[in-house]
Design an enzyme around this catalytic site. Structure first.
Site, PDB file in Angstrom:
ATOM      1  N   GLY A 120       2.209  15.663  -1.128  1.00  0.00           N
ATOM      2  CA  GLY A 120       1.566  14.562  -1.834  1.00  0.00           C
ATOM      3  C   GLY A 120       1.176  13.449  -0.879  1.00  0.00           C
ATOM      4  O   GLY A 120       1.033  13.669   0.319  1.00  0.00           O
ATOM      5  N   CYS A 121       1.005  12.253  -1.403  1.00  0.00           N
ATOM      6  CA  CYS A 121       0.543  11.121  -0.600  1.00  0.00           C
ATOM      7  C   CYS A 121       1.445  10.900   0.616  1.00  0.00           C
ATOM      8  O   CYS A 121       2.657  10.738   0.483  1.00  0.00           O
ATOM      9  CB  CYS A 121       0.523   9.861  -1.456  1.00  0.00           C
ATOM     10  SG  CYS A 121      -0.045   8.395  -0.576  1.00  0.00           S
ATOM     11  N   PHE A 122       0.839  10.887   1.796  1.00  0.00           N
ATOM     12  CA  PHE A 122       1.652  10.809   3.016  1.00  0.00           C
ATOM     13  C   PHE A 122       2.277   9.437   3.249  1.00  0.00           C
ATOM     14  O   PHE A 122       3.181   9.300   4.058  1.00  0.00           O
ATOM     15  CB  PHE A 122       0.890  11.256   4.249  1.00  0.00           C
ATOM     16  CG  PHE A 122      -0.528  10.731   4.425  1.00  0.00           C
ATOM     17  CD1 PHE A 122      -0.928   9.504   3.939  1.00  0.00           C
ATOM     18  CD2 PHE A 122      -1.470  11.489   5.116  1.00  0.00           C
ATOM     19  CE1 PHE A 122      -2.217   9.029   4.131  1.00  0.00           C
ATOM     20  CE2 PHE A 122      -2.765  11.027   5.326  1.00  0.00           C
ATOM     21  CZ  PHE A 122      -3.142   9.800   4.827  1.00  0.00           C
ATOM     22  N   CYS A 178      -3.509   7.412  -4.408  1.00  0.00           N
ATOM     23  CA  CYS A 178      -3.486   7.249  -2.961  1.00  0.00           C
ATOM     24  C   CYS A 178      -4.867   7.425  -2.342  1.00  0.00           C
ATOM     25  O   CYS A 178      -5.157   6.878  -1.297  1.00  0.00           O
ATOM     26  CB  CYS A 178      -2.510   8.276  -2.377  1.00  0.00           C
ATOM     27  SG  CYS A 178      -2.258   8.213  -0.605  1.00  0.00           S
TER      28      CYS A 178
END
Length: 215
Positions: free
Chosen positions: A49-51, A20
């Protein structure tokens, strides 16, 4: 001569390992968000984690009006995506959730949080590594803190995870809305490599795990 089919495993692995934090448009339109909910609504924030995927997951649940991708938990004002990815600002990729407390509770949001990521991997979520991908339950005030603490206890004793829960609890004091190209990223980029290889499988797993109402 290298045959094309020999490249497919390499290309597939590259898509899966493509993290990401590999994308930047070198444009900063980050802004600090007032932590005040509209009348009749409430707000909550979660780092998992990755938004991109977190935003997509939370917005799929009945009772949640919207989710914003951004940064929280750090100690540097006006963080940018590139700066956060240096892992020096203390920020984590976070989603700010606007919801209707008459339909869904903060306790239920905590269940969504634990159903949508692996809370046993310190400073990592899937292929994304670094403190900006750590697991954080943010809370507003003592009541939410107690609910968050209970949620951690419940998931720790549920038997779902074999490893210890590493989720941290932090008060929500500031939230910065991320650059505009991050907002609703999956909706606007459904065929992007990371989205197809990482985000969507994570979303599909969430739908199988979570027992609440989805749109």
């Amino acid at each position: 001569m290298i045959r094309l089919f020999k490249l497919f495993p390499v290309l597939s692995l590259a898509l899966i390992l493509f993290s990401c934090d590999a994308i930047s448009q070198k444009k900063s339109d980050v802004r600090k968000v007032k932590l005040v909910a509209p009348k009749g609504k409430a707000i909550a924030a979660f780092a998992e984690g990755c938004f991109w995927c977190s935003e997509h997951i939370f917005e799929s649940v009945v009772g949640i009006d919207s989710a914003i991708s951004g940064y929280a938990g750090g100690n540097v004002p006006n963080p940018t995506y590139d700066l956060v990815n240096t892992e020096t600002t203390g920020h984590a990729e976070t989603v700010l959730v606007y919801y209707n407390p008459q339909i869904i509770s903060y306790a239920e949001l905590c269940k969504i949080f634990f159903a949508s990521h692996d809370p046993t991997t310190p400073n990592q979520q899937g292929p994304d590594r670094g403190s900006s991908y750590r697991s954080i339950l943010f809370y507003n005030g003592p009541t939410e803190k107690a609910i968050a603490e209970q949620a951690v206890k419940d998931i720790s004793t549920s038997g779902r995870f074999k490893k210890a829960i590493v989720t941290k609890l932090k008060p929500l004091t500031e939230f910065y809305r991320a650059e505009e190209y991050h907002q609703d990223y999956i909706e606007h980029n459904p065929n992007q490599g990371y989205v197809k290889a990482v985000s969507m499988p994570r979303f599909e797993l969430f739908k199988k795990t979570y027992k609440g109402r989805l749109r």
